[in-house]
Design a protein around this motif. Structure first.
Motif, PDB file in Angstrom:
ATOM      1  N   ASP A   1       0.829  -1.196   0.000  1.00  0.00           N
ATOM      2  CA  ASP A   1       0.000   0.000   0.000  1.00  0.00           C
ATOM      3  C   ASP A   1       0.869   1.253   0.000  1.00  0.00           C
ATOM      4  OD1 ASP A   1      -2.596   1.359   0.179  1.00  0.00           O
ATOM      5  OD2 ASP A   1      -1.891   1.955   2.162  1.00  0.00           O
ATOM      6  N   ARG A   2       1.894   1.276   0.833  1.00  0.00           N
ATOM      7  CA  ARG A   2       2.793   2.432   0.900  1.00  0.00           C
ATOM      8  C   ARG A   2       3.520   2.631  -0.423  1.00  0.00           C
ATOM      9  NH1 ARG A   2       7.168   2.064   5.340  1.00  0.00           N
ATOM     10  NH2 ARG A   2       8.266   0.949   3.706  1.00  0.00           N
ATOM     11  N   ALA A   3       3.947   1.548  -1.050  1.00  0.00           N
ATOM     12  CA  ALA A   3       4.656   1.640  -2.332  1.00  0.00           C
ATOM     13  C   ALA A   3       3.745   2.177  -3.429  1.00  0.00           C
ATOM     14  CB  ALA A   3       5.205   0.276  -2.729  1.00  0.00           C
ATOM     15  N   MET A   4       2.506   1.700  -3.476  1.00  0.00           N
ATOM     16  CA  MET A   4       1.575   2.171  -4.497  1.00  0.00           C
ATOM     17  C   MET A   4       1.228   3.642  -4.289  1.00  0.00           C
ATOM     18  SD  MET A   4      -0.822  -1.207  -4.855  1.00  0.00           S
ATOM     19  CE  MET A   4      -1.894  -0.504  -6.088  1.00  0.00           C
ATOM     20  N   ARG A   5       1.078   4.051  -3.054  1.00  0.00           N
ATOM     21  CA  ARG A   5       0.798   5.465  -2.777  1.00  0.00           C
ATOM     22  C   ARG A   5       1.981   6.339  -3.182  1.00  0.00           C
ATOM     23  NH1 ARG A   5      -3.904   5.913  -0.267  1.00  0.00           N
ATOM     24  NH2 ARG A   5      -4.655   4.118   0.888  1.00  0.00           N
ATOM     25  N   ALA A   6       3.192   5.863  -2.940  1.00  0.00           N
ATOM     26  CA  ALA A   6       4.379   6.625  -3.332  1.00  0.00           C
ATOM     27  C   ALA A   6       4.440   6.776  -4.845  1.00  0.00           C
ATOM     28  CB  ALA A   6       5.644   5.934  -2.819  1.00  0.00           C
ATOM     29  N   LEU A   7       4.129   5.715  -5.574  1.00  0.00           N
ATOM     30  CA  LEU A   7       4.138   5.795  -7.036  1.00  0.00           C
ATOM     31  C   LEU A   7       3.126   6.818  -7.529  1.00  0.00           C
ATOM     32  CD1 LEU A   7       4.451   2.024  -7.957  1.00  0.00           C
ATOM     33  CD2 LEU A   7       6.181   3.794  -8.290  1.00  0.00           C
ATOM     34  N   ARG A   8       1.965   6.829  -6.903  1.00  0.00           N
ATOM     35  CA  ARG A   8       0.916   7.768  -7.320  1.00  0.00           C
ATOM     36  C   ARG A   8       1.257   9.200  -6.910  1.00  0.00           C
ATOM     37  NH1 ARG A   8      -4.792   6.553  -5.103  1.00  0.00           N
ATOM     38  NH2 ARG A   8      -3.766   7.201  -3.192  1.00  0.00           N
ATOM     39  N   GLU A   9       1.628   9.388  -5.659  1.00  0.00           N
ATOM     40  CA  GLU A   9       1.820  10.739  -5.139  1.00  0.00           C
ATOM     41  C   GLU A   9       3.131  11.374  -5.603  1.00  0.00           C
ATOM     42  OE1 GLU A   9       1.327  10.215  -0.942  1.00  0.00           O
ATOM     43  OE2 GLU A   9      -0.780   9.665  -1.165  1.00  0.00           O
ATOM     44  N   GLU A  10       4.201  10.594  -5.687  1.00  0.00           N
ATOM     45  CA  GLU A  10       5.507  11.161  -6.030  1.00  0.00           C
ATOM     46  C   GLU A  10       5.800  11.149  -7.527  1.00  0.00           C
ATOM     47  OE1 GLU A  10       8.604   9.548  -3.566  1.00  0.00           O
ATOM     48  OE2 GLU A  10       7.281   9.575  -1.814  1.00  0.00           O
ATOM     49  N   LEU A  11       5.230  10.181  -8.233  1.00  0.00           N
ATOM     50  CA  LEU A  11       5.518  10.066  -9.663  1.00  0.00           C
ATOM     51  C   LEU A  11       4.303  10.293 -10.547  1.00  0.00           C
ATOM     52  CD1 LEU A  11       7.884   6.960  -9.531  1.00  0.00           C
ATOM     53  CD2 LEU A  11       8.519   9.375  -9.611  1.00  0.00           C
ATOM     54  N   GLY A  12       3.127  10.444  -9.963  1.00  0.00           N
ATOM     55  CA  GLY A  12       1.922  10.691 -10.748  1.00  0.00           C
ATOM     56  C   GLY A  12       1.384   9.475 -11.483  1.00  0.00           C
ATOM     57  N   ILE A  13       1.807   8.296 -11.077  1.00  0.00           N
ATOM     58  CA  ILE A  13       1.340   7.069 -11.736  1.00  0.00           C
ATOM     59  C   ILE A  13      -0.058   6.739 -11.226  1.00  0.00           C
ATOM     60  CG2 ILE A  13       1.754   4.592 -11.999  1.00  0.00           C
ATOM     61  CD1 ILE A  13       4.773   5.255 -11.770  1.00  0.00           C
ATOM     62  N   GLU A  14      -0.986   6.593 -12.147  1.00  0.00           N
ATOM     63  CA  GLU A  14      -2.373   6.331 -11.773  1.00  0.00           C
ATOM     64  C   GLU A  14      -2.849   4.940 -12.145  1.00  0.00           C
ATOM     65  OE1 GLU A  14      -4.867   9.398 -13.289  1.00  0.00           O
ATOM     66  OE2 GLU A  14      -3.666  10.997 -12.413  1.00  0.00           O
ATOM     67  N   HIS A  15      -2.128   4.255 -13.018  1.00  0.00           N
ATOM     68  CA  HIS A  15      -2.553   2.929 -13.468  1.00  0.00           C
ATOM     69  C   HIS A  15      -1.420   1.943 -13.222  1.00  0.00           C
ATOM     70  CE1 HIS A  15      -6.037   4.705 -15.408  1.00  0.00           C
ATOM     71  NE2 HIS A  15      -5.215   5.646 -15.842  1.00  0.00           N
ATOM     72  N   PHE A  16      -1.773   0.765 -12.760  1.00  0.00           N
ATOM     73  CA  PHE A  16      -0.793  -0.270 -12.460  1.00  0.00           C
ATOM     74  C   PHE A  16      -1.178  -1.548 -13.185  1.00  0.00           C
ATOM     75  CE2 PHE A  16       1.169   1.959  -8.962  1.00  0.00           C
ATOM     76  CZ  PHE A  16       0.162   2.796  -8.517  1.00  0.00           C
ATOM     77  N   LEU A  17      -0.194  -2.307 -13.602  1.00  0.00           N
ATOM     78  CA  LEU A  17      -0.413  -3.620 -14.193  1.00  0.00           C
ATOM     79  C   LEU A  17       0.294  -4.636 -13.315  1.00  0.00           C
ATOM     80  CD1 LEU A  17      -1.243  -5.591 -16.450  1.00  0.00           C
ATOM     81  CD2 LEU A  17       0.927  -5.038 -17.563  1.00  0.00           C
ATOM     82  N   PHE A  18      -0.488  -5.542 -12.758  1.00  0.00           N
ATOM     83  CA  PHE A  18       0.070  -6.629 -11.964  1.00  0.00           C
ATOM     84  C   PHE A  18      -0.111  -7.913 -12.759  1.00  0.00           C
ATOM     85  CE2 PHE A  18       0.868  -4.521  -8.043  1.00  0.00           C
ATOM     86  CZ  PHE A  18      -0.058  -3.490  -7.985  1.00  0.00           C
ATOM     87  N   GLU A  19       0.937  -8.665 -12.869  1.00  0.00           N
ATOM     88  CA  GLU A  19       0.870  -9.926 -13.587  1.00  0.00           C
ATOM     89  C   GLU A  19       1.302 -11.053 -12.666  1.00  0.00           C
ATOM     90  OE1 GLU A  19       1.614  -8.838 -18.180  1.00  0.00           O
ATOM     91  OE2 GLU A  19       3.431  -9.045 -16.967  1.00  0.00           O
ATOM     92  N   GLY A  20       0.673 -12.187 -12.838  1.00  0.00           N
ATOM     93  CA  GLY A  20       1.037 -13.349 -12.041  1.00  0.00           C
ATOM     94  C   GLY A  20      -0.188 -14.197 -11.764  1.00  0.00           C
ATOM     95  N   GLY A  21       0.014 -15.233 -11.004  1.00  0.00           N
ATOM     96  CA  GLY A  21      -1.065 -16.145 -10.647  1.00  0.00           C
ATOM     97  C   GLY A  21      -1.830 -15.655  -9.432  1.00  0.00           C
ATOM     98  N   GLY A  22      -2.751 -16.479  -8.973  1.00  0.00           N
ATOM     99  CA  GLY A  22      -3.608 -16.114  -7.851  1.00  0.00           C
ATOM    100  C   GLY A  22      -2.850 -15.757  -6.591  1.00  0.00           C
ATOM    101  N   ALA A  23      -1.807 -16.509  -6.276  1.00  0.00           N
ATOM    102  CA  ALA A  23      -1.052 -16.246  -5.043  1.00  0.00           C
ATOM    103  C   ALA A  23      -0.338 -14.907  -5.118  1.00  0.00           C
ATOM    104  CB  ALA A  23      -0.044 -17.362  -4.787  1.00  0.00           C
ATOM    105  N   SER A  24       0.152 -14.547  -6.289  1.00  0.00           N
ATOM    106  CA  SER A  24       0.864 -13.273  -6.404  1.00  0.00           C
ATOM    107  C   SER A  24      -0.098 -12.099  -6.538  1.00  0.00           C
ATOM    108  CB  SER A  24       1.831 -13.287  -7.585  1.00  0.00           C
ATOM    109  OG  SER A  24       1.132 -13.448  -8.793  1.00  0.00           O
TER     110      SER A  24
END
Length: 62
Positions: free
Chosen positions: A25-48
């Motif tokens: 959560d902290r990492a995603m907020r940093a990406l949004r607030e500090e770098l302006g990133i609004e969209h994320f792509l997560f890839e992997g299986g159910g566990a990931s």
């Protein structure tokens, strides 16, 4: 990832961020607030993908 691989990414101008499940959560907020990133792509299986379901974040699947 090896140090050599990370050095190659930096040489190519690719940024990266490592975060554990407890820090996601902290990492995603940093990406949004500090770098302006609004969209994320997560890839992997159910566990990931399970840790990506952070409260307050919208998760869409293709």
């Amino acid at each position: 990832m090896t140090d050599a691989h990370l050095a190659g990414l930096r040489a190519d101008g690719v940024g990266y961020l490592f975060a554990g499940e407890d820090d996601l959560d902290r990492a995603m907020r940093a990406l949004r607030e500090e770098l302006g990133i609004e969209h994320f792509l997560f890839e992997g299986g159910g566990a990931s993908m399970a840790p990506c379901c952070v409260p307050g974040w919208l998760m869409k699947s293709a």
